[in-house]
Structures are given as structure tokens and as C-alpha cells.
Design an enzyme around this catalytic site. Structure first.
Site, PDB file in Angstrom:
ATOM      1  CG  HIS A  57      -1.827   1.183   1.554  1.00 56.16           C
ATOM      2  ND1 HIS A  57      -3.160   1.339   1.304  1.00 56.16           N
ATOM      3  CD2 HIS A  57      -1.536   2.374   1.718  1.00 56.16           C
ATOM      4  CE1 HIS A  57      -3.729   2.730   1.141  1.00 56.16           C
ATOM      5  NE2 HIS A  57      -2.846   2.859   1.406  1.00 56.16           N
ATOM      6  CD  GLU A  58       1.967   3.447   4.023  1.00 55.70           C
ATOM      7  OE1 GLU A  58       1.702   3.974   3.053  1.00 55.70           O
ATOM      8  OE2 GLU A  58       0.562   3.643   4.782  1.00 55.70           O
ATOM      9  CG  HIS A  61       0.166   5.939  -0.766  1.00 56.63           C
ATOM     10  ND1 HIS A  61      -0.361   6.449  -1.525  1.00 56.63           N
ATOM     11  CD2 HIS A  61      -0.443   5.763   0.460  1.00 56.63           C
ATOM     12  CE1 HIS A  61      -1.769   6.297  -1.051  1.00 56.63           C
ATOM     13  NE2 HIS A  61      -1.763   5.787  -0.076  1.00 56.63           N
TER      14      HIS A  61
END
Length: 267
Positions: A57-58, A61
Site C-alpha cells: 500500500h505504502e 503511494h
């Protein structure tokens, strides 16, 4: 611009590889029923998958920010998938894991630090915010593939239930992250399209967005019931029954109930 990123900046961290290895071994133990304690194996497998998904997820980003113009991402270690490199490791990893253990819900964590001033264009800013929860959506689709492809023949019940619980976590994380609440990714998607005045007025509330979501979900039964009704409706559409996710959660929470072992033994 991305040529400024060194190879070492994008080399996968041994920390992440270690987490992935534990996840794989525990998943194998669940599949083969090799572990002395099924509950412990499921706990490690689900927790490992959850941490891996948080790292991805990170990473999503960061990777999207890199290609949008923030070339400082590499030097910060965000491309190595190392959870210890995040600006708020406590918010990004520790607290989400605690929420899973306490309540069986995939609450979102904090985000990587992105130098937004280096990025031009509202669409790019929105895409950077959306990239994280879209990863959870993809993870949910992968976990539920055996269900909606009707390919569960030969899959051990305990492994099936673990996948059902992992899918629940990913769906809850995706939906919660997409809420247009200050401090969450959903607000980051719409923020570039708001007026400067509105953004300035909302900014002081950003640190409390996640807290408000937590209070609503855990202390207001009507909100909790409506939320999980929606979650289970989505999971049913993906072929995952409430029994699958319920049994997966029970086996995961082996220290709280013995019902999960009955589920794990069911065919």
C-alpha cells in the site's frame, strides 16, 4: 527524472523479505496442517499477509509519487518495501496490526511523506492518494480469486477460511481508505479539486480523521452493523460467505475462542 534513483534505493529490504518468508512458511503450514497449532499458523499467515499488504500500500503511494515528479522518494527508503522506513511506522504498521488483532478490521494506517510541491497537476495528486487503497482492492481480488473462479476444490478448509478473513481485511481497508475523511486517502483524492479556502479550513482536522472513524466503528453499534453489512455484501459478490470470514477470524483469534478449530475442521 527517475534516473536519479540509485539501485540501492529500490532494492527490496531484507526486513520485507523476512516478513514474506514467514508468511509463506505459515501459509504452507496452514495448507498442509503441518503446524502443531492451527491457530498459531493461521495467525502468522493472516498477520504476515496483512503486513505485506500494508507495505505494498505504502509502496504504491511512493512509486506513483516518484513517477509524478517527487524524486526524493528513493532516498527516503520507501521503494525498498521496508516498513521501518515509513515516516510513521507506528501508524502505518503497528496500529493497523493491533486493530486486526483486537477487532478483526482492516483500519488504514499512516502514509509515506511525499513532497507535494514537486508534483504538478491535480490528477497526479489524486492518483498518488488513490494508489494505496487500489492496492488493497487488487489484493482482495487476488485473495478471493479461488472463490469467484470456483476453484476451491482441493483447498483445505482452514486455508480457505484464512483467505476469507484476509479478504475481509482488504475490503475494509479499501473502503475505509477511500472515505473522503481528512487524513485518509479518500480525502487526498478529492483535496486537489477543492478550493484553497476549503482546504485551509479542513486542514486542522486531518490528524483526527482516523480517530473519528475508529470511534464511529467501535462505539456506535448502528454504524458498525451498517458498515459490516456492506462489507459482507461485497464479499458475497466475490464468492466469500460470512461463514468463510467468520471462521477465518475465529481460527485467527485462537486465544479467544475454540469455535475456530471446529470451523477449521469442517469440510
Amino acid at each position: 527524472m527517475t534516473t536519479a534513483i540509485r539501485k540501492s534505493d529500490r532494492r527490496v529490504s531484507p526486513v520485507f523479505l523476512g516478513i514474506a518468508a514467514v508468511t509463506a512458511v505459515s501459509g504452507w503450514a496452514v495448507w498442509t496442517d503441518y503446524a502443531a497449532s492451527l491457530g498459531v499458523a493461521v495467525f502468522l499467515f493472516v498477520t504476515g499477509c496483512w503486513i505485506v499488504s500494508l507495505c505494498l500500500h505504502e509502496y504504491a503511494h511512493a512509486r506513483t509519487a516518484l513517477h509524478s515528479g517527487d524524486i526524493t522518494i528513493g532516498a527516503k527508503g520507501y521503494l525498498t518495501l521496508n516498513p521501518l522506513k515509513y515516516t510513521h511506522a507506528l501508524l502505518s504498521i503497528v496500529l493497523p496490526v493491533i486493530f486486526v488483532i483486537m477487532g478483526g478490521i482492516g483500519l488504514p494506517g499512516g502514509a509515506v511523506f511525499i513532497e507535494r510541491g514537486r508534483i504538478q497537476g491535480r490528477w497526479k495528486h489524486s492518483l498518488i492518494s488513490a494508489a494505496g487503497p487500489l492496492t488493497n482492492v487488487l489484493f482482495a481480488l487476488v485473495c478471493t480469486a479461488p472463490f469467484w473462479l470456483h476453484a476451491l476444490d482441493g483447498v483445505p478448509p482452514a486455508f480457505r477460511y484464512a483467505l476469507g478473513f484476509i479478504a475481509l481485511l482488504q475490503v475494509t481497508a479499501a473502503i475505509l481508505n477511500f472515505l473522503p475523511v481528512p487524513g485518509l486517502d479518500g480525502y487526498g483524492v478529492v483535496e486537489p479539486w477543492l478550493s484553497y479556502k476549503v482546504r485551509r479550513q479542513v486542514e486542522p482536522f486531518a490528524p483526527y480523521g482516523l480517530l473519528v472513524v475508529f470511534v464511529l466503528l467501535f462505539f456506535i453499534p448502528e454504524v458498525n452493523a451498517a458498515f459490516f453489512d456492506a462489507i459482507h455484501a461485497i464479499l458475497r459478490g466475490l464468492g466469500v460467505s460470512e461463514l468463510d470470514s467468520y471462521c477465518g477470524r475465529n481460527i485467527f483469534s485462537f486465544w479467544m475462542s475454540r469455535d475456530g478449530f471446529v470451523c477449521g475442521a469442517a469440510g
